[in-house]
Design a protein around this motif. Sequence first.
Motif, PDB file in Angstrom:
ATOM      1  N   ASN A  37     -80.205  -9.380 102.114  1.00  0.00           N
ATOM      2  CA  ASN A  37     -79.088  -9.889 101.323  1.00  0.00           C
ATOM      3  C   ASN A  37     -78.022  -8.820 101.099  1.00  0.00           C
ATOM      4  O   ASN A  37     -76.831  -9.116 101.112  1.00  0.00           O
ATOM      5  CB  ASN A  37     -79.593 -10.437  99.990  1.00  0.00           C
ATOM      6  N   PRO A  44     -76.932 -15.379  96.575  1.00  0.00           N
ATOM      7  CA  PRO A  44     -78.386 -15.603  96.630  1.00  0.00           C
ATOM      8  C   PRO A  44     -78.747 -17.032  97.029  1.00  0.00           C
ATOM      9  O   PRO A  44     -79.654 -17.241  97.833  1.00  0.00           O
ATOM     10  CB  PRO A  44     -78.863 -15.288  95.213  1.00  0.00           C
ATOM     11  N   TYR A 115     -83.633 -20.181  94.297  1.00  0.00           N
ATOM     12  CA  TYR A 115     -83.018 -19.088  93.546  1.00  0.00           C
ATOM     13  C   TYR A 115     -84.014 -18.549  92.518  1.00  0.00           C
ATOM     14  O   TYR A 115     -84.124 -17.343  92.325  1.00  0.00           O
ATOM     15  CB  TYR A 115     -81.749 -19.574  92.847  1.00  0.00           C
ATOM     16  N   TYR A 118     -86.541 -16.402  94.269  1.00  0.00           N
ATOM     17  CA  TYR A 118     -85.860 -15.184  94.697  1.00  0.00           C
ATOM     18  C   TYR A 118     -85.749 -14.221  93.505  1.00  0.00           C
ATOM     19  O   TYR A 118     -86.078 -13.045  93.610  1.00  0.00           O
ATOM     20  CB  TYR A 118     -84.472 -15.538  95.236  1.00  0.00           C
ATOM     21  N   ARG A 119     -85.300 -14.733  92.375  1.00  0.00           N
ATOM     22  CA  ARG A 119     -85.148 -13.910  91.166  1.00  0.00           C
ATOM     23  C   ARG A 119     -86.512 -13.379  90.696  1.00  0.00           C
ATOM     24  O   ARG A 119     -86.640 -12.211  90.339  1.00  0.00           O
ATOM     25  CB  ARG A 119     -84.475 -14.715  90.052  1.00  0.00           C
ATOM     26  N   PRO A 137     -79.960 -11.016  90.966  1.00  0.00           N
ATOM     27  CA  PRO A 137     -79.902 -11.375  92.385  1.00  0.00           C
ATOM     28  C   PRO A 137     -78.507 -11.236  93.010  1.00  0.00           C
ATOM     29  O   PRO A 137     -78.382 -10.850  94.161  1.00  0.00           O
ATOM     30  CB  PRO A 137     -80.374 -12.837  92.399  1.00  0.00           C
ATOM     31  N   HIS A 138     -77.475 -11.515  92.250  1.00  0.00           N
ATOM     32  CA  HIS A 138     -76.110 -11.444  92.787  1.00  0.00           C
ATOM     33  C   HIS A 138     -75.687 -10.003  93.096  1.00  0.00           C
ATOM     34  O   HIS A 138     -74.715  -9.773  93.805  1.00  0.00           O
ATOM     35  CB  HIS A 138     -75.142 -12.083  91.781  1.00  0.00           C
TER      36      HIS A 138
END
Length: 190
Positions: A37, A44, A115, A118-119, A137-138
């Motif tokens: 990423n 994300p 998301y 992912y987080r 995440p961003h």
Amino acid sequence: ELLDVNEGKHISFSDKEMDLLWKNVDNIAYVDVILINCYLGVRPQELCLIKLINIDLDGWKIVGGLKTPSGKHRVIPVHTRIRPYVKKWYDRAEAAGSEYLFFNETSGCVRPMTYTSYRYNMNKIKKILQLNPEHKPHDCRVQFVTMAKHAGVNEYIIKRVTGHKINDITESVYTKRSFDEIRAEIEKIK
């Protein structure tokens, strides 16, 4: 260490944190996803929604994006540093029968990575590697733009890759950029 003028918002990773991520990319699950990423520069949610059908492993590019007209259906180069990890996930997804590059497999059920997952994985990695607990995440997207700017990547190329609107008429309407030009600029990132 750079002064963060956007304190309280999104932050980039420190050089030490990036080194820690690279040193552990093959040892800790999902570190590769964070690094992918950081080198793709996607949101994300966009990362979680990358479908195998939209990945060209021969040309090393991904078609994807969300949110805005500038962000949707953009062609994103896959940086040389992350290619082995994209290929690994691609092969795993094919073997698992996932149409998405990133997925979770629980109780034999394959689902696209969300998301939330992912987080969750990012939070685990932050604890294990003792990264700044404020990372979100961003921040991987912030890292991409920060690395690109420090590498001298053309401002408009950064906007094209991240899916940001280009307000300059000359650039947005009259300048035609080849994918090879975009890739060459992104490869300036080390």
